[in-house]
Design an enzyme around this catalytic site. Structure first.
Site, PDB file in Angstrom:
ATOM      1  N   ASP A  62       0.680  -1.321   0.173  1.00  0.00           N
ATOM      2  CA  ASP A  62       0.032   0.021  -0.031  1.00  0.00           C
ATOM      3  C   ASP A  62       0.948   1.189  -0.145  1.00  0.00           C
ATOM      4  O   ASP A  62       1.659   1.463   1.041  1.00  0.00           O
ATOM      5  CB  ASP A  62      -0.853  -0.123   1.349  1.00  0.00           C
ATOM      6  CG  ASP A  62      -1.794   1.134   1.274  1.00  0.00           C
ATOM      7  OD1 ASP A  62      -1.884   2.101   0.653  1.00  0.00           O
ATOM      8  OD2 ASP A  62      -2.981   1.091   2.036  1.00  0.00           O
ATOM      9  N   SER A 142      -1.513  14.071 -14.250  1.00  0.00           N
ATOM     10  CA  SER A 142      -2.785  14.030 -15.116  1.00  0.00           C
ATOM     11  C   SER A 142      -2.901  15.227 -15.859  1.00  0.00           C
ATOM     12  O   SER A 142      -2.353  16.372 -15.319  1.00  0.00           O
ATOM     13  CB  SER A 142      -3.999  13.508 -14.264  1.00  0.00           C
ATOM     14  OG  SER A 142      -5.178  13.726 -15.152  1.00  0.00           O
ATOM     15  N   TYR A 155      -9.538  15.605  -7.031  1.00  0.00           N
ATOM     16  CA  TYR A 155      -8.554  14.992  -8.086  1.00  0.00           C
ATOM     17  C   TYR A 155      -7.603  15.844  -8.689  1.00  0.00           C
ATOM     18  O   TYR A 155      -6.448  15.660  -8.803  1.00  0.00           O
ATOM     19  CB  TYR A 155      -9.124  13.771  -8.823  1.00  0.00           C
ATOM     20  CG  TYR A 155      -8.744  13.359  -9.913  1.00  0.00           C
ATOM     21  CD1 TYR A 155      -7.785  12.284  -9.428  1.00  0.00           C
ATOM     22  CD2 TYR A 155      -8.370  13.810 -11.005  1.00  0.00           C
ATOM     23  CE1 TYR A 155      -6.869  11.474 -10.318  1.00  0.00           C
ATOM     24  CE2 TYR A 155      -7.541  13.050 -12.031  1.00  0.00           C
ATOM     25  CZ  TYR A 155      -6.737  11.903 -11.748  1.00  0.00           C
ATOM     26  OH  TYR A 155      -5.942  11.442 -12.430  1.00  0.00           O
ATOM     27  N   LYS A 159      -3.450  16.174  -8.449  1.00  0.00           N
ATOM     28  CA  LYS A 159      -2.530  16.139  -9.879  1.00  0.00           C
ATOM     29  C   LYS A 159      -1.742  17.217  -9.917  1.00  0.00           C
ATOM     30  O   LYS A 159      -0.497  17.344 -10.377  1.00  0.00           O
ATOM     31  CB  LYS A 159      -3.355  15.544 -10.825  1.00  0.00           C
ATOM     32  CG  LYS A 159      -3.694  14.175 -10.893  1.00  0.00           C
ATOM     33  CD  LYS A 159      -2.558  12.915 -10.592  1.00  0.00           C
ATOM     34  CE  LYS A 159      -3.292  11.531 -10.536  1.00  0.00           C
ATOM     35  NZ  LYS A 159      -2.036  10.619 -10.090  1.00  0.00           N
TER      36      LYS A 159
END
Length: 252
Positions: A62, A142, A155, A159
């Site tokens: 993890d 991203s 999100y 990024k």
């Protein structure tokens, strides 16, 4: 064999972009350490690499746990003796939805997987790379961090953090000959696609997103792997601090 003699760790290597990167690196001569939260998926990818004649091991773990980074480092050194490249590919998202509907738990998970994992990666490998005389980090960010879509607020922010952290790390670690670059994929054909879209992945729904990409298609694992291969190779020895958009023109 552009990566002959190198060992590379790929987090999130059990599927999607990570699987594409792991298999491409192995084809180009690298020893590959496939890390994934899903141990069975990591084992599958490592086994498929071995069947194809490459060298790979699977190390489940993890990326939000510091102890798992130590385990990953120890297993890599035990099997391959050294490591030259770390690909921080593991990532997650909250579902595309209005910002006020994102729970605190979703927020925490996104930032733990996408950002805190980078902190652990740097903490674990920078001291080693300094002793080695250099190394390379490739961080999968991203286009969301450059040209954000609505509904993916946190999100997008995570990024963007990866992108600016990569650039700052490149500046600070440059004197140690440690290169830090990132890749910005546009939406891709991965298990997270319906989450990014916030709707069922039907041809009609997909077309709404394809219309925003000038080259007219989603990114593929091979697209991202090709970019990572260049950044990991000696051909990119003078490239650091780059955020390479692999996006079919989405960010233009």
């Amino acid at each position: 064999m552009r990566l002959q003699g190198k060992t590379a760790i790929v987090t999130g290597g059990g599927s999607g972009f990570g699987e594409g990167i792991a298999k491409t690196f192995a084809r180009e001569g690298a020893n590959v350490v496939v890390n994934d939260l899903n141990g069975a998926a990591a084992e599958r990818v490592a086994s498929e690499i071995a069947v194809s004649g490459g060298k790979a091991i699977a190390v489940p773990g993890d990326v939000t746990k510091q102890a798992d980074w130590q385990t990953l480092f120890d297993a890599t050194i035990e099997d391959f003796g050294s490591v030259q490249v770390v690909v921080n590919n593991a990532g997650t998202t909250h579902r595309n939805k209005p910002v006020m509907e994102v729970s605190e738990a979703e927020f925490d998970r996104v930032y733990a997987v996408n950002v805190k994992s980078l902190y652990f990666s740097v903490s674990q490998f920078v001291p080693y790379f300094r002793k080695l005389g250099g190394g390379a980090f490739i961080n999968i960010a991203s286009t969301a961090g450059v040209r954000p879509r609505p509904g993916l607020i946190w999100y997008n922010g995570s990024k963007a953090a990866v992108i600016i952290a990569s650039k700052a790390l490149a500046v600070e670690l440059g004197p140690d000959r440690i290169r830090v670059n990132c890749i910005n994929p546009v939406m891709g054909e991965t298990g997270l696609l319906s989450e990014f879209m916030g709707m069922e992945d039907t041809p009609a729904n997909r077309q709404k997103f394809l219309a925003t990409i000038p080259l007219g298609r989603l990114s593929t694992p091979q697209d991202i792997a090709n970019a990572a291969l260049y950044l990991a190779s000696d051909e990119a020895e003078f490239i650091t601090g780059v955020a390479l958009e692999v996006d079919g023109g989405r960010c233009v």
